[in-house]
Design an enzyme around this catalytic site. Sequence first.
Site, short mmCIF file in Angstrom:
data_model
loop_
_atom_site.label_atom_id
_atom_site.label_comp_id
_atom_site.label_asym_id
_atom_site.label_seq_id
_atom_site.Cartn_x
_atom_site.Cartn_y
_atom_site.Cartn_z
N LYS A 110 0.88 -1.17 0.00
CA LYS A 110 0.00 0.00 0.00
C LYS A 110 0.92 1.22 0.00
O LYS A 110 1.24 1.78 1.06
CB LYS A 110 -0.92 -0.02 1.22
CG LYS A 110 -2.03 1.02 1.19
CD LYS A 110 -2.98 0.81 2.36
CE LYS A 110 -4.03 1.91 2.44
NZ LYS A 110 -5.04 1.81 1.35
N ALA A 111 1.36 1.59 -1.18
CA ALA A 111 2.37 2.64 -1.35
C ALA A 111 1.74 3.91 -1.88
O ALA A 111 0.81 3.87 -2.71
CB ALA A 111 3.46 2.17 -2.30
#
Length: 317
Positions: A162-163
């Site tokens: 989850k960047a």
Amino acid sequence: MATPTTGRTTKIWRNGQLIGWDEATIHVISHVVHYGSSVFEGVRCYETPAGGAIFRAREHMRRLIDSCKIYRMPIEYSVDDLVQAMVDTVGANELQECYLRPVVIRGGEQMGVLPTGVPVEVFVIAWKWGTYLGAEALEQGADVCVSSWRRAAPDTFPAMAKAGGNYLNSQLSKMEARQDGYIEGIMLDSFGYVSEGSGENLFAVRDDVLYTAPLSAGILQGITRDSIIRIARDFGYEVREGLLPREFLYVADELFFCGTAAELTPIRSVDRIPVGSGKPGPITRRIQQEYMGIVKGRVEDRYGWLTMVPEPARSGR
């Protein structure tokens, strides 16, 4: 207690210390500003009859650490440390209900893509946030479209992380949808199969079976998605993970988004084609009521998903 209206709070957790909101700054030349090098989580704390309760805190913090590992970002805090950081942040802001944003960034004051020697910082932010797609959508269903923007191919960006940089793609989809009069866009994967929303996982219902895209379709491995699957199966519904063609969206009996921010939001139309009767369906409603009942403490937490915020923490100690 502070009211959960939308907006800023007073304290932010930074590298083990609670500091004032206005002190939580970084330099404009920080690596994250130029190269998108952040990983983060979205977590909700709900007001329950027993006090504030953080939903699936450990699972969120495990995913945060997984994201750090994928992007080779060293982090000195354990899952337990990060869970406690969230509890402390809720307490320091004297909240019982809020949205939490733990975020790990590459900071520093040097130029260049390669992050050698760039310091890593960890923050936990509390934000007063209500419904993500709107109260009307939560009750009546959302009008959405299929986006012209695709999710990244599996050998480009790692979707399991989850960047922050991954959400540039989401911004394009969301802005396009709003400009065209829809509340949200549904994105296809690089092969043209159904993937997810700009910031939500997606479920379809047909003939009492729930369908959702697999991890290989470029989706985030959603924690709310996992919760919905477990609730649905415990209700006796079959849940199938598999590739879905675009047109499946048009013939589904029911559709809904799910995610920490979106919670469980029904979809009433796709590309102006009504979903089923054009109203939230019975399976969607049943799962939505059970999910919201658990997170708000109205239904027994039989899964052990809630981390309570103790009274001393809520008083800001």
